[in-house]
Scaffold this motif. Sequence first.
Motif, PDB file in Angstrom:
ATOM      1  N   VAL A 185     -16.129 -22.908  34.239  1.00 20.34           N
ATOM      2  CA  VAL A 185     -17.086 -21.893  33.784  1.00 20.34           C
ATOM      3  C   VAL A 185     -17.250 -21.977  32.264  1.00 20.34           C
ATOM      4  N   VAL A 186     -16.137 -22.130  31.564  1.00 20.03           N
ATOM      5  CA  VAL A 186     -16.166 -22.244  30.091  1.00 20.03           C
ATOM      6  C   VAL A 186     -16.972 -23.476  29.678  1.00 20.03           C
ATOM      7  N   GLU A 187     -16.775 -24.565  30.401  1.00 25.89           N
ATOM      8  CA  GLU A 187     -17.515 -25.809  30.088  1.00 25.89           C
ATOM      9  C   GLU A 187     -19.020 -25.618  30.271  1.00 25.89           C
ATOM     10  N   LYS A 188     -19.399 -24.859  31.294  1.00 27.87           N
ATOM     11  CA  LYS A 188     -20.825 -24.602  31.518  1.00 27.87           C
ATOM     12  C   LYS A 188     -21.408 -23.752  30.386  1.00 27.87           C
ATOM     13  N   PHE A 189     -20.659 -22.743  29.963  1.00 28.18           N
ATOM     14  CA  PHE A 189     -21.101 -21.911  28.832  1.00 28.18           C
ATOM     15  C   PHE A 189     -21.304 -22.779  27.588  1.00 28.18           C
ATOM     16  N   LYS A 190     -20.346 -23.683  27.354  1.00 27.39           N
ATOM     17  CA  LYS A 190     -20.401 -24.559  26.186  1.00 27.39           C
ATOM     18  C   LYS A 190     -21.640 -25.452  26.251  1.00 27.39           C
ATOM     19  N   ALA A 191     -21.877 -26.013  27.433  1.00 27.28           N
ATOM     20  CA  ALA A 191     -23.042 -26.898  27.626  1.00 27.28           C
ATOM     21  C   ALA A 191     -24.354 -26.149  27.393  1.00 27.28           C
ATOM     22  N   ASP A 206     -12.222 -23.042  22.382  1.00 23.96           N
ATOM     23  CA  ASP A 206     -13.158 -23.134  23.513  1.00 23.96           C
ATOM     24  C   ASP A 206     -13.519 -21.731  24.007  1.00 23.96           C
ATOM     25  N   VAL A 207     -12.575 -20.809  23.843  1.00 22.07           N
ATOM     26  CA  VAL A 207     -12.762 -19.406  24.225  1.00 22.07           C
ATOM     27  C   VAL A 207     -12.471 -18.565  22.988  1.00 22.07           C
ATOM     28  N   LEU A 208     -13.366 -17.636  22.663  1.00 12.97           N
ATOM     29  CA  LEU A 208     -13.223 -16.823  21.453  1.00 12.97           C
ATOM     30  C   LEU A 208     -12.524 -15.510  21.778  1.00 12.97           C
ATOM     31  N   LEU A 209     -11.296 -15.364  21.287  1.00 12.78           N
ATOM     32  CA  LEU A 209     -10.515 -14.159  21.543  1.00 12.78           C
ATOM     33  C   LEU A 209     -10.666 -13.176  20.388  1.00 12.78           C
ATOM     34  N   SER A 210     -10.820 -11.901  20.725  1.00  9.33           N
ATOM     35  CA  SER A 210     -10.930 -10.875  19.691  1.00  9.33           C
ATOM     36  C   SER A 210     -10.213  -9.613  20.148  1.00  9.33           C
ATOM     37  N   VAL A 211      -9.969  -8.700  19.188  1.00 14.17           N
ATOM     38  CA  VAL A 211      -9.181  -7.494  19.456  1.00 14.17           C
ATOM     39  C   VAL A 211     -10.050  -6.357  20.002  1.00 14.17           C
TER      40      VAL A 211
END
Length: 440
Positions: A135-141, A187-192
């Motif tokens: 799923v992450v790869e599809k978002f990136k693409a 690859d994934v943006l983590l935030s608080v």
Amino acid sequence: MPHVARAAIKPEKEELKFGFIKLTDMAPIAIAKENGYFEDEGLFVSVEAQANWKVLLDRVITGELDGAHMLAGQPLGATIGVGTKAHVITPFSMDLNGNGITVSNAIWEQMKPFVPTGADGKPVHPIKADALKKVVEKFKADGKPFNMGMVFPVSTHNYYLRYWLAAAGINPGFYSPSDITGQIMADVLLSVTPPPQMPATLEAGTILGYCVGEPWNQQAVFKGIGVPVITDYEIWKNNPEKVFGFSADFQKKNPNTVLAATKALIRAGMWLDENNNANRLKAVSILAKPEYVGADAKVIANSMTGTFEYEKGDKRSVPDFNVFFRYFATYPYYSDATWFLTQMRRWGQIAEAKTDSWYADVAKDVYRPDIYLAAAKLLVAEGKAKKSDFPWDTDGYKAPNKDFIDDVAYDGKKPNEYLKNLGIGLKGDQKISGTKVVAN
């Protein structure tokens, strides 16, 4: 007053204010107060929910709070200067496990084709992040960011979420002294996001998933907005969760007060787990009060009574989801402290390589089993606990184990060797320079 008359030690400070965040794992504080354990020790404790973890830590450091429910990484991070710099100690580990990772309904639908199913047609657990990777790869693409929430940069939730992602080859990003977003190379943006706000933030679409403690994963199921895909128990079996923290200055000035509070908290942990969790429903009704967690009792009960609901209707037995005393849960192990320090190093919060002895020294500076065992000894002498309830002979390090989702062995006495064996992450003398990993 009969309670005070039984106090074995005289606290230097009797009136105390303790802080907490609205999570089920603050339970030992609520139970110590409601069951009169603090009063038995001559302590008159008021408790106060805090807006977020930063405010809570700052108020302990300034003395506005005498002590607090803390993320395990907070006393460590503060002591070594990750974020706020101040010497904070913990004589008490509050619980094991208790967190989960939840994704939105839409993300779950995209993950499902990559999740194996059993004969009953239900997903096979534990669900690895391999299913999310597609799923992450599809978002990136498609040029779209993949945003996820965690509760604080030095939180267990940040490290368990990163561990789960990295085990599947998803880079959760690095920190550096000049970039504290934790999103370098990510690859994934983590935030608080503060814990109680997680479900609403997910529902708004600001984040696509999160790692948080209860009851905020079960709340997503209850509201029909998300699916918890894995518990932290499945990422690291019987992982340490929160601690109770004091400033080192407060402990030096008030050693008997800290000892007395530790005794009361140990008794609360015992009560929460005794007779196969027989007291949990009573605990749920206490936690549901607005002055404590203030969530719907049904939502709190989902995890506190030994079950966990994944997809709506897919409720499974997870008897150790919340552990407050068994498995020596309340003992502050140096090896637990060291693991959190390895993750700070792995992701660049500790920017430079450190020796194994440095990790041991920091662990011993912050985690205080000497105070814990002194409290335990008094409880045994008073007939309030059994000698077998405590690990008297430990050197503070658990035996090396492979209780992780990626089967990588962890030995708390060999942190650098452990870091070398992890896939994504800094190791040896590597550091972040700009947006790259470089070796010195």
